[in-house]
Motif scaffolding. Structure first.
Motif: not given
Length: 249
Positions: A10-25
């Motif tokens: 994703d070209d948006e760092p915040l979007a990547r960070a949100r997906l990473a947090r969701q993935l950790q769950k």
């Protein structure tokens, strides 16, 4: 259970960070890395060989759809789940053999369901799915895609009992319930005319599921196996529907 390896693009760092947090769950998911554009993502896929790519569509340079096409050509392509803010790309997205199409902001429950689906597909199966989608373009759709805020729903054509126009929408009544489609009744009739018959200006019914006719006051309605919906038959089309039912008996 073997851990599913994931790359986020994703070209948006915040979007990547949100997906990473969701993935950790999610259980048994390992994030291998992330990329902000298609070129970097393609290089990481070749180096890391992830099982799954969470992919945005609108990015600078090559789009997510273009990247998905390049990935599907690999000998062992990863599964692809599109994560986007736009619903209008659903049809071309699934033409790339994507296993999911999620609308931002992505809920963890939606991500979990899509990841579970991806987990059930091996890489050889994904390659075969891509070939199957190409064949479907020439033989007609086996599934109808409907997009809502919940994501994308795939309705098997063989499960549809009838299409009924309601105001500006068309509702598909099928074995799993009801789904609103963004297609006209005329378009559906042109595509599936051999399997569905028009019984009213606002209704098409699946010939294979017709169970008979029932009088309802001064009107007639078609009985369909498997659902309670009873589309009305117009007077003009009633003789043809009767003849069809007689031929089926």
């Amino acid at each position: 259970m073997t851990s599913l390896t994931v790359l986020i693009v994703d070209d948006e760092p915040l979007a990547r960070a949100r997906l990473a947090r969701q993935l950790q769950k999610l259980d048994d998911c390992e994030m291998l890395g992330e990329a902000g554009d298609a070129e970097a993502a393609l290089q990481q896929v070749r180096e890391l060989a992830p099982d799954l790519v969470l992919l945005d569509i609108e990015m600078p340079g090559r789009s997510g759809l273009e990247l998905a096409g390049a990935l599907s050509a690999l000998a062992a392509p990863p599964a692809i789940i599109f994560c986007t803010a736009h619903d209008e790309f659903a049809v071309p997205a699934f033409a790339t053999a994507a296993v999911g199409y999620l609308l931002k902001p992505v809920a963890v429950e939606q991500l979990a369901a899509a990841v579970d689906k991806a987990r059930r597909l091996s890489k050889p199966q994904l390659k075969a799915a891509a070939a199957s989608d190409v064949q479907a373009e020439t033989t007609g759709r086996r599934q109808i895609k409907a997009v809502s805020r919940r994501g994308v729903e795939l309705v098997p054509v063989e499960s549809v009992r009838c299409f009924v126009a309601d105001s500006k929408y068309v509702v598909a009544h099928h074995s799993g319930g009801e789904t609103i489609l963004d297609e006209s009744l005329k378009e559906l009739e042109n595509e599936f005319g051999e399997r569905f018959v028009r019984v009213h200006r606002n209704a098409l019914v699946a010939v294979a599921y017709i169970a008979g006719l029932r009088r309802d006051g001064g009107n007639y309605r078609v009985l369909l196996d498997g659902i309670d919906e009873r589309p009305q038959v117009s007077r003009r089309l009633l003789p043809g529907v009767r003849s069809l039912i007689e031929e089926m008996v």
